[in-house]
Motif scaffolding. Structure first.
Motif, PDB file in Angstrom:
ATOM      1  N   ARG A 211     -36.064  66.699  61.022  1.00 26.56           N
ATOM      2  CA  ARG A 211     -35.957  65.545  61.914  1.00 26.56           C
ATOM      3  C   ARG A 211     -37.348  65.007  62.206  1.00 26.56           C
ATOM      4  NH1 ARG A 211     -35.668  64.815  67.683  1.00 26.56           N
ATOM      5  NH2 ARG A 211     -35.823  67.074  68.013  1.00 26.56           N
ATOM      6  N   ILE A 212     -37.457  63.667  62.223  1.00 22.22           N
ATOM      7  CA  ILE A 212     -38.706  63.020  62.635  1.00 22.22           C
ATOM      8  C   ILE A 212     -38.471  62.346  63.981  1.00 22.22           C
ATOM      9  CG2 ILE A 212     -40.422  61.260  62.123  1.00 22.22           C
ATOM     10  CD1 ILE A 212     -39.844  61.672  59.153  1.00 22.22           C
ATOM     11  N   GLU A 213     -39.241  62.743  64.950  1.00 21.03           N
ATOM     12  CA  GLU A 213     -39.198  62.138  66.282  1.00 21.03           C
ATOM     13  C   GLU A 213     -40.234  61.018  66.304  1.00 21.03           C
ATOM     14  OE1 GLU A 213     -40.145  63.748  70.796  1.00 21.03           O
ATOM     15  OE2 GLU A 213     -39.481  65.194  69.260  1.00 21.03           O
ATOM     16  N   ARG A 214     -39.759  59.787  66.235  1.00 19.42           N
ATOM     17  CA  ARG A 214     -40.663  58.648  66.108  1.00 19.42           C
ATOM     18  C   ARG A 214     -41.246  58.262  67.461  1.00 19.42           C
ATOM     19  NH1 ARG A 214     -37.700  54.853  61.486  1.00 19.42           N
ATOM     20  NH2 ARG A 214     -36.704  56.574  60.354  1.00 19.42           N
ATOM     21  N   GLY A 215     -42.379  57.581  67.404  1.00 18.99           N
ATOM     22  CA  GLY A 215     -43.024  57.146  68.636  1.00 18.99           C
ATOM     23  C   GLY A 215     -44.519  57.075  68.460  1.00 18.99           C
ATOM     24  N   ALA A 216     -45.234  56.909  69.563  1.00 15.91           N
ATOM     25  CA  ALA A 216     -46.684  56.771  69.514  1.00 15.91           C
ATOM     26  C   ALA A 216     -47.356  58.027  68.980  1.00 15.91           C
ATOM     27  CB  ALA A 216     -47.220  56.443  70.910  1.00 15.91           C
ATOM     28  N   LEU A 354     -43.231  52.572  58.368  1.00 17.81           N
ATOM     29  CA  LEU A 354     -42.174  52.483  59.372  1.00 17.81           C
ATOM     30  C   LEU A 354     -42.844  52.557  60.738  1.00 17.81           C
ATOM     31  CD1 LEU A 354     -39.689  54.999  57.713  1.00 17.81           C
ATOM     32  CD2 LEU A 354     -39.673  52.510  57.503  1.00 17.81           C
ATOM     33  N   GLY A 355     -42.741  51.481  61.508  1.00 18.97           N
ATOM     34  CA  GLY A 355     -43.489  51.436  62.760  1.00 18.97           C
ATOM     35  C   GLY A 355     -44.979  51.368  62.470  1.00 18.97           C
ATOM     36  N   ASP A 356     -45.759  51.960  63.341  1.00 20.13           N
ATOM     37  CA  ASP A 356     -47.216  51.891  63.192  1.00 20.13           C
ATOM     38  C   ASP A 356     -47.823  53.106  62.513  1.00 20.13           C
ATOM     39  OD1 ASP A 356     -47.344  49.425  64.484  1.00 20.13           O
ATOM     40  OD2 ASP A 356     -47.443  50.386  66.475  1.00 20.13           O
ATOM     41  N   ASN A 357     -47.046  54.181  62.356  1.00 17.28           N
ATOM     42  CA  ASN A 357     -47.714  55.438  61.989  1.00 17.28           C
ATOM     43  C   ASN A 357     -46.950  56.310  60.992  1.00 17.28           C
ATOM     44  OD1 ASN A 357     -45.675  56.200  63.762  1.00 17.28           O
ATOM     45  ND2 ASN A 357     -47.093  56.531  65.487  1.00 17.28           N
ATOM     46  N   ILE A 358     -45.864  55.819  60.421  1.00 17.72           N
ATOM     47  CA  ILE A 358     -45.148  56.585  59.403  1.00 17.72           C
ATOM     48  C   ILE A 358     -45.256  55.827  58.084  1.00 17.72           C
ATOM     49  CG2 ILE A 358     -42.944  57.554  58.659  1.00 17.72           C
ATOM     50  CD1 ILE A 358     -42.144  57.757  61.596  1.00 17.72           C
ATOM     51  N   TYR A 359     -45.962  56.411  57.134  1.00 17.91           N
ATOM     52  CA  TYR A 359     -46.197  55.801  55.834  1.00 17.91           C
ATOM     53  C   TYR A 359     -45.367  56.527  54.774  1.00 17.91           C
ATOM     54  CZ  TYR A 359     -50.230  53.387  57.866  1.00 17.91           C
ATOM     55  OH  TYR A 359     -51.038  52.584  58.630  1.00 17.91           O
ATOM     56  N   TYR A 360     -45.042  55.816  53.698  1.00 15.94           N
ATOM     57  CA  TYR A 360     -44.258  56.462  52.642  1.00 15.94           C
ATOM     58  C   TYR A 360     -44.586  55.866  51.283  1.00 15.94           C
ATOM     59  CZ  TYR A 360     -41.282  52.267  52.868  1.00 15.94           C
ATOM     60  OH  TYR A 360     -40.833  50.967  52.840  1.00 15.94           O
ATOM     61  N   SER A 361     -44.332  56.652  50.265  1.00 15.53           N
ATOM     62  CA  SER A 361     -44.338  56.185  48.881  1.00 15.53           C
ATOM     63  C   SER A 361     -43.270  56.972  48.150  1.00 15.53           C
ATOM     64  CB  SER A 361     -45.704  56.411  48.227  1.00 15.53           C
ATOM     65  OG  SER A 361     -45.649  56.058  46.852  1.00 15.53           O
ATOM     66  N   GLN A 362     -42.444  56.264  47.374  1.00 19.47           N
ATOM     67  CA  GLN A 362     -41.350  56.930  46.675  1.00 19.47           C
ATOM     68  C   GLN A 362     -40.866  56.038  45.530  1.00 19.47           C
ATOM     69  OE1 GLN A 362     -37.948  57.355  49.338  1.00 19.47           O
ATOM     70  NE2 GLN A 362     -37.286  55.281  48.882  1.00 19.47           N
ATOM     71  N   GLY A 363     -40.010  56.623  44.670  1.00 23.22           N
ATOM     72  CA  GLY A 363     -39.319  55.833  43.663  1.00 23.22           C
ATOM     73  C   GLY A 363     -40.146  55.503  42.437  1.00 23.22           C
ATOM     74  N   CYS A 364     -40.785  56.521  41.858  1.00 25.19           N
ATOM     75  CA  CYS A 364     -41.619  56.290  40.662  1.00 25.19           C
ATOM     76  C   CYS A 364     -40.778  55.919  39.445  1.00 25.19           C
ATOM     77  CB  CYS A 364     -42.434  57.531  40.343  1.00 25.19           C
ATOM     78  SG  CYS A 364     -43.282  58.239  41.768  1.00 25.19           S
ATOM     79  N   SER A 365     -39.467  56.180  39.490  1.00 22.85           N
ATOM     80  CA  SER A 365     -38.521  55.773  38.452  1.00 22.85           C
ATOM     81  C   SER A 365     -38.863  56.347  37.085  1.00 22.85           C
ATOM     82  CB  SER A 365     -38.422  54.240  38.403  1.00 22.85           C
ATOM     83  OG  SER A 365     -37.989  53.733  39.650  1.00 22.85           O
ATOM     84  N   GLY A 366     -39.276  57.616  37.074  1.00 20.63           N
ATOM     85  CA  GLY A 366     -39.557  58.298  35.824  1.00 20.63           C
ATOM     86  C   GLY A 366     -40.967  58.117  35.308  1.00 20.63           C
ATOM     87  N   HIS A 367     -41.846  57.522  36.100  1.00 22.84           N
ATOM     88  CA  HIS A 367     -43.211  57.217  35.652  1.00 22.84           C
ATOM     89  C   HIS A 367     -44.215  57.772  36.656  1.00 22.84           C
ATOM     90  CE1 HIS A 367     -44.343  54.581  32.244  1.00 22.84           C
ATOM     91  NE2 HIS A 367     -45.528  54.535  32.828  1.00 22.84           N
ATOM     92  N   GLY A 368     -43.956  58.991  37.147  1.00 22.86           N
ATOM     93  CA  GLY A 368     -44.630  59.407  38.362  1.00 22.86           C
ATOM     94  C   GLY A 368     -45.902  60.201  38.241  1.00 22.86           C
ATOM     95  N   VAL A 369     -46.211  60.818  37.102  1.00 22.98           N
ATOM     96  CA  VAL A 369     -47.354  61.729  37.058  1.00 22.98           C
ATOM     97  C   VAL A 369     -48.646  61.004  37.427  1.00 22.98           C
ATOM     98  CG1 VAL A 369     -48.762  63.214  35.570  1.00 22.98           C
ATOM     99  CG2 VAL A 369     -46.260  63.309  35.434  1.00 22.98           C
ATOM    100  N   THR A 370     -48.870  59.839  36.845  1.00 29.97           N
ATOM    101  CA  THR A 370     -50.084  59.094  37.170  1.00 29.97           C
ATOM    102  C   THR A 370     -49.939  58.305  38.468  1.00 29.97           C
ATOM    103  OG1 THR A 370     -49.328  57.320  35.704  1.00 29.97           O
ATOM    104  CG2 THR A 370     -50.904  58.900  34.796  1.00 29.97           C
ATOM    105  N   TYR A 371     -48.791  57.642  38.654  1.00 32.31           N
ATOM    106  CA  TYR A 371     -48.631  56.800  39.843  1.00 32.31           C
ATOM    107  C   TYR A 371     -48.792  57.601  41.130  1.00 32.31           C
ATOM    108  CZ  TYR A 371     -46.709  54.607  43.838  1.00 32.31           C
ATOM    109  OH  TYR A 371     -46.567  54.166  45.126  1.00 32.31           O
ATOM    110  N   THR A 372     -48.223  58.795  41.211  1.00 32.84           N
ATOM    111  CA  THR A 372     -48.288  59.574  42.449  1.00 32.84           C
ATOM    112  C   THR A 372     -49.719  59.901  42.842  1.00 32.84           C
ATOM    113  OG1 THR A 372     -47.880  61.538  41.084  1.00 32.84           O
ATOM    114  CG2 THR A 372     -46.000  60.626  42.282  1.00 32.84           C
TER     115      THR A 372
END
Length: 427
Positions: A211-216, A354-372
């Protein structure tokens, strides 16, 4: 609490020694909490630590448990949709930024291997193999496209020349990218994890984020502890589950299958791939293969939409291997495994905040070794206030799969059937 082990793959069987890492059982505070100890999470953690951040990494199983420790081990440049497709979608200015980054991930891998002395059987050289004249024409266009963005380590291979680098009668030509290459993917992840810890980063294994408790001051909860952070990086990709529902809606886990032969011996191995390059063909549903450090052939291909585990992986992949190399008909398969990657409808990675402080990267679609590896650098830049490159990815348009989570698998499978038929018919 359950102790999740690595799947029974060649990579797990040949992994470098690594320390046992504890599960989180306390409440801790940190600057950045990274969810997921695959390439995206480890690359982010390394860049952040090198820039003075305090970093805690939470891993649900073991370092490199997901796609980072199960993939084909190929360093392939650009994205699953190439720069020309991006340019038609978003225009020249944004495409220029993304194009300038398309070849950076491989350089980051090599820098990490050299700087932290990671033993992962790194070899240079990757081949795109054309099965038809139309595919060869596409490679000619791709070479011009990549050279427009400064990538010049490329050589077109005619039919005679490709026979010199791969002993497969199927190909009419190809393109050699000397900045491509291949690695032992799990050992790369383990080496990066050791580098994270050498800089003071802390990695907890068997510690799924529930669970992620979002907020400041967001808090990530695990079954036995929690991490309070200034920032969170979500890097679970195909193994994130429904932890962040708004991310799950725009992506779909898919499985790919891989086999590893018994050791072939120096003579037979060299006869198949004399320069020890890795190879992928140009089909939509492509096959890929390479030699390991101990001269096995690793061969992968096929996609299972919805990430179900096939009952008999060898039965799916061995015929593909024998079509490429009939001379291996008597060779034993020692390992067969599957792993999930995360597919997006656009086949481009999803990056955002998401909001001010939750960052994400996902969905390399099979091309992930270099992109990640690039993603880790881009995310770290954003947390430091340098968001131009982050925004270039974040502004890419993304859409939910038609039919929602219930119907996304059959719709995607129908699309794959169509493109698979086109491959077979040579369109």
């Amino acid at each position: 609490m359950a102790n999740t082990a690595y799947p029974a793959s060649y990579y797990a069987a040949s992994a470098n020694p690594t320390p046992s890492r504890p599960a989180l059982q306390d409440d801790v505070e940190t600057d950045v909490c990274v969810i997921g100890a695959g390439y995206t999470g480890l690359s982010s953690a390394l860049f952040l630590l090198e820039n003075g951040f305090k970093v805690t990494v939470l891993e649900a199983a073991k370092v490199g448990f997901g796609a980072s420790g199960r993939n084909g081990g190929q360093i392939v440049n650009s994205y699953s949709r190439d720069i020309d497709v991006i340019e038609r979608s978003v225009g020249p200015q944004q495409a220029q930024l993304l194009g300038n980054m398309a070849f950076e991930g491989g350089r980051i891998i090599r820098e990490r291997v050299a700087k932290y002395q990671i033993q992962c059987d790194l070899k240079d050289g990757g081949v795109f193999a054309a099965l038809t004249d139309k595919q060869m024409g596409h490679l000619e266009s791709q070479k011009c496209l990549w050279e427009r963005f400064g990538h010049t380590q490329l050589e077109l291979l005619d039919q005679r020349r490709i026979r010199e680098v791969v002993a497969c009668e199927e190909y009419v030509g190809g393109m050699l990218d000397m900045s491509g290459g291949h690695i032992h993917p799990l050992n790369l992840a383990l080496g990066e994890a050791a580098a994270v810890e050498s800089l003071g980063g802390v990695i907890y294994e068997q510690s799924p984020a529930v669970r992620i408790e979002r907020g400041a001051s967001p808090v990530v909860h695990t079954p036995q502890g929690k991490v309070r952070a200034k920032f969170i990086i979500v890097a679970g990709n195909a193994y994130l589950g429904n932890l962040v529902p708004e991310l799950a809606a725009k992506s779909m886990p898919c499985g790919t299958q891989v086999i590893a032969t018994e050791p072939l011996g120096e003579e037979l191995a060299r006869s198949l791939l004399p320069q020890d390059y890795c190879v992928e063909d140009c089909n939509y549903l492509l096959d890929y293969y390479r030699l390991t450090g101990d001269k096995r052939l690793i061969f992968g291909g096929g996609v299972v939409y919805g990430a179900r585990d096939p009952a008999n992986i060898e039965a799916i992949i061995r015929p593909k291997m024998l079509k490429a190399f009939p001379q291996l008909k008597d060779v034993k398969i020692d390992y067969a495994w599957t792993g999930n990657f995360l597919l997006t409808l656009s086949r481009l990675p999803q990056v955002g905040r998401l909001g001010d402080n939750i960052y994400y990267s996902q969905g390399c679609s099979g091309h992930g070794v270099t992109y990640t590896h690039l993603a880790g650098k881009v995310l770290a830049e954003a947390l430091r206030g340098q968001a131009e490159r982050f925004d270039a990815f974040a502004d890419l348009p993304h859409y939910p799969f038609p039919g929602g989570q219930l119907l996304r698998t059959p719709f995607a499978a129908m699309g794959a059937w169509y493109y698979g038929l086109r491959d077979k018919l040579g369109f």
